[in-house]
Design an enzyme around this catalytic site. Structure first.
Site, PDB file in Angstrom:
ATOM      1  N   PHE A 181      32.268  27.654  39.229  1.00 19.97           N
ATOM      2  CA  PHE A 181      31.300  28.708  38.955  1.00 19.97           C
ATOM      3  C   PHE A 181      30.882  28.672  37.486  1.00 19.97           C
ATOM      4  CE2 PHE A 181      33.411  29.980  42.790  1.00 19.97           C
ATOM      5  CZ  PHE A 181      32.393  30.533  43.552  1.00 19.97           C
ATOM      6  N   GLU A 193      47.020  31.089  47.127  1.00 24.79           N
ATOM      7  CA  GLU A 193      47.009  32.366  46.408  1.00 24.79           C
ATOM      8  C   GLU A 193      46.429  33.467  47.269  1.00 24.79           C
ATOM      9  OE1 GLU A 193      45.940  32.440  42.126  1.00 24.79           O
ATOM     10  OE2 GLU A 193      45.060  30.494  42.615  1.00 24.79           O
ATOM     11  N   HIS A 232      44.647  45.417  50.413  1.00 30.75           N
ATOM     12  CA  HIS A 232      45.286  46.719  50.507  1.00 30.75           C
ATOM     13  C   HIS A 232      45.668  47.127  49.096  1.00 30.75           C
ATOM     14  CE1 HIS A 232      47.828  49.842  52.374  1.00 30.75           C
ATOM     15  NE2 HIS A 232      48.663  49.606  51.373  1.00 30.75           N
ATOM     16  N   ARG A 248      34.925  29.068  53.330  1.00 35.75           N
ATOM     17  CA  ARG A 248      34.086  28.166  52.519  1.00 35.75           C
ATOM     18  C   ARG A 248      34.962  27.218  51.711  1.00 35.75           C
ATOM     19  NH1 ARG A 248      34.317  29.556  47.041  1.00 35.75           N
ATOM     20  NH2 ARG A 248      35.254  31.607  46.698  1.00 35.75           N
ATOM     21  N   TYR A 260      57.104  40.821  43.317  1.00 38.14           N
ATOM     22  CA  TYR A 260      57.672  39.492  43.071  1.00 38.14           C
ATOM     23  C   TYR A 260      59.029  39.388  43.723  1.00 38.14           C
ATOM     24  CZ  TYR A 260      53.956  38.813  39.689  1.00 38.14           C
ATOM     25  OH  TYR A 260      52.736  38.689  39.096  1.00 38.14           O
ATOM     26  N   LYS A 273      44.932  40.480  35.700  1.00 40.32           N
ATOM     27  CA  LYS A 273      44.386  40.759  34.371  1.00 40.32           C
ATOM     28  C   LYS A 273      42.960  40.271  34.219  1.00 40.32           C
ATOM     29  CE  LYS A 273      48.793  40.263  32.079  1.00 40.32           C
ATOM     30  NZ  LYS A 273      49.326  39.006  32.579  1.00 40.32           N
ATOM     31  N   ASN A 313      51.046  35.099  44.586  1.00 37.76           N
ATOM     32  CA  ASN A 313      51.220  33.657  44.725  1.00 37.76           C
ATOM     33  C   ASN A 313      52.513  33.275  45.414  1.00 37.76           C
ATOM     34  OD1 ASN A 313      48.784  33.265  43.273  1.00 37.76           O
ATOM     35  ND2 ASN A 313      49.929  33.827  41.440  1.00 37.76           N
ATOM     36  N   GLY A 317      52.280  34.010  39.472  1.00 46.98           N
ATOM     37  CA  GLY A 317      51.227  33.003  39.428  1.00 46.98           C
ATOM     38  C   GLY A 317      50.950  32.619  37.995  1.00 46.98           C
ATOM     39  N   THR A 327      46.502  38.519  43.175  1.00 41.95           N
ATOM     40  CA  THR A 327      46.960  37.579  44.195  1.00 41.95           C
ATOM     41  C   THR A 327      48.475  37.495  44.157  1.00 41.95           C
ATOM     42  OG1 THR A 327      46.531  35.769  42.639  1.00 41.95           O
ATOM     43  CG2 THR A 327      44.872  36.179  44.325  1.00 41.95           C
TER      44      THR A 327
HETATM   45  N1  RBF Z   1      39.009  29.603  42.187  1.00 43.99           N
HETATM   46  C1  RBF Z   1      38.060  28.710  41.971  1.00 43.99           C
HETATM   47  O1  RBF Z   1      38.091  28.012  40.970  1.00 43.99           O
HETATM   48  N2  RBF Z   1      37.031  28.539  42.864  1.00 43.99           N
HETATM   49  C2  RBF Z   1      36.927  29.281  43.991  1.00 43.99           C
HETATM   50  O2  RBF Z   1      36.003  29.083  44.774  1.00 43.99           O
HETATM   51  C3  RBF Z   1      37.920  30.269  44.231  1.00 43.99           C
HETATM   52  N3  RBF Z   1      37.859  31.071  45.322  1.00 43.99           N
HETATM   53  C4  RBF Z   1      38.827  32.038  45.531  1.00 43.99           C
HETATM   54  C5  RBF Z   1      38.769  32.860  46.647  1.00 43.99           C
HETATM   55  C6  RBF Z   1      39.750  33.842  46.880  1.00 43.99           C
HETATM   56  C7  RBF Z   1      39.630  34.721  48.088  1.00 43.99           C
HETATM   57  C8  RBF Z   1      40.822  33.986  45.964  1.00 43.99           C
HETATM   58  C9  RBF Z   1      41.875  35.035  46.193  1.00 43.99           C
HETATM   59  C10 RBF Z   1      40.882  33.166  44.845  1.00 43.99           C
HETATM   60  C11 RBF Z   1      39.898  32.191  44.608  1.00 43.99           C
HETATM   61  N4  RBF Z   1      39.927  31.356  43.493  1.00 43.99           N
HETATM   62  C12 RBF Z   1      38.965  30.404  43.289  1.00 43.99           C
HETATM   63  C13 RBF Z   1      41.150  31.320  42.705  1.00 43.99           C
HETATM   64  C14 RBF Z   1      41.135  32.135  41.489  1.00 43.99           C
HETATM   65  O3  RBF Z   1      40.644  31.280  40.502  1.00 43.99           O
HETATM   66  C15 RBF Z   1      42.596  32.470  41.249  1.00 43.99           C
HETATM   67  O4  RBF Z   1      42.980  33.491  42.093  1.00 43.99           O
HETATM   68  C16 RBF Z   1      42.854  32.764  39.831  1.00 43.99           C
HETATM   69  O5  RBF Z   1      42.920  31.518  39.203  1.00 43.99           O
HETATM   70  C17 RBF Z   1      44.143  33.484  39.606  1.00 43.99           C
HETATM   71  O6  RBF Z   1      45.192  32.600  39.574  1.00 43.99           O
END
Ligand code: RBF
Ligand code: MG
Length: 359
Positions: A321, A291, A296, A316, A303, A233, A241, A227, A239
């Protein structure tokens, strides 16, 4: 409540070739919400076509009529219409399209025609949206005062028209990342899944279960790719990806947001999973990505291994944020919601989906 932009693009792609031009999709935003004649005028001008707008309209109109059946309902449209009809909420359909076309379009959707007690086309008013006329006429025919009406709109001219008519307006932009253009709307939502009817004095949806909305299960899978290196990190959320290659159509069919379901990971097993689908507003990504976070604890990286998902529910919309901490807290909350929901029989049964078994 239907997605017509794809059809328009398809037709223009073919049509412009005749004039030695190439449709580049740039006009899609300019055209949204315009009458067919206004849209045609935009194309004729922008592509410097050697014909009058009238001529263009009469040549292109027949190309549309056998395409209406291909227009898919927007995600959540059918659910919303059935819900409001069940509660006997009066509904009107007011569109800049000619009435004949509106009727042809809705005829392909079971029960839609009966739902709208009023249908008004752009050909039934003097001026279309952004003029308020079409919505005022709808109010008139519904015999409801404008302030007591809620408009649901996908285009900027439509939002302008609804506000000018003195109505409340929820915008559901048809093109991604255009929220900033809809500032006059009372609320901008990402998809109809995010509409809260109770905010507008309408009966609430009753299909949410423990903070989740069941969706028609769908599948996506492929090799795990690296990703952005942010997951583990930066966020403490590793995640896995997925490569979105070959899946852009599938991803664009589903609204961005946070979903959950089951993940099959090569020959290792099947795990609970929560995933974001979208543009990660906090990081302002340019590509729609998926992602998944497998709920677990793994000690190793995987990869290149095959990951297959069955997505069974929605949690949602993606949000922005104010801080990384609040993003992380929200992602963990999503994990808890998914963890619990996947224990419910309704969702648990999809663990046995044959698609997930790779051993
Ligand atoms: N990124 C956002 O910018 N807004 C979100 O609401 C948001 N919700 C997420 C919810 C979950 C369950 C996951 C796994 C990721 C979410 N992310 C969200 C993405 C997060 O920014 C992303 O995993 C990182 O950018 C790592 O690449
Ligand atoms: Mg519209």
């Amino acid at each position: 409540m239907a997605e017509a932009d794809g059809i328009l693009s398809e037709i223009l792609k073919v049509f412009l070739v005749k004039y030695g031009k190439q449709w580049d999709g740039r006009e899609a935003l300019k055209i949204a919400g315009k009458t067919p004649f206004e849209s045609a005028a935009v194309i004729v001008e922008d592509y410097e076509l050697p014909c009058a707008t009238e001529e263009f309209v009469s040549e292109i109109t027949p190309m549309f009529s056998n395409q209406w059946c291909k227009i898919k309902a927007l995600p959540g449209a059918d659910r919303l219409i059935k819900h409001l009809r069940h509660h006997e909420v009066p509904m009107a359909l007011a569109s800049n399209s000619p009435k004949e076309n509106i009727e042809a379009k809705i005829s392909y959707h079971e029960g839609w025609k009966e739902t709208f007690s009023v249908v008004i086309g752009g050909d039934e008013v003097r001026i279309g949206k952004p003029s308020p006329e079409i919505f005022l006429e709808a109010a008139n025919r519904l015999k409801i005062e404008p302030p007591n009406l809620l408009v649901i709109e996908d285009s900027v001219p439509g939002v302008t028209a609804g506000k000018a008519a003195g109505m409340e307006v929820v915008a559901v932009p048809s093109l991604p990342k255009q929220t900033h253009l809809y500032t006059s709307a009372d609320e901008v939502i990402n998809s109809l899944l995010d509409l809260g009817p109770e905010k507008w004095g309408l009966p609430p949806f009753q299909d949410w279960i423990e903070r989740t909305l069941p969706v028609e299960p769908w599948h996506i899978g492929g090799p795990i790719i690296k990703g952005f290196g942010r997951g583990s990190k930066l966020l403490g959320v590793p995640t896995a990806n997925l490569s979105t290659e070959g899946y852009s159509d599938l991803l664009s069919e589903h609204p961005s947001g946070v979903y959950f379901g089951w993940a099959g990971l090569s020959a290792r097993g099947v795990y609970k999973m929560v995933t974001s689908i979208g543009w990660n507003p906090y990081f302002d990504n340019k590509e729609k990505t998926i992602e998944p976070w497998l709920l677990h604890k793994f000690d190793e990286n995987f990869y290149g291994e095959e990951l297959r998902l069955v997505i069974v529910g929605y949690i949602r919309a993606e949000a922005n944020f104010p801080s990384l901490e609040s993003l992380i807290a929200k992602i963990h909350e999503d994990g808890d919601v998914a963890e619990r929901a996947l224990g419910l029989p309704l969702y648990a049964k999809h663990r046995d989906d044959p698609y997930l078994k790779m051993y």
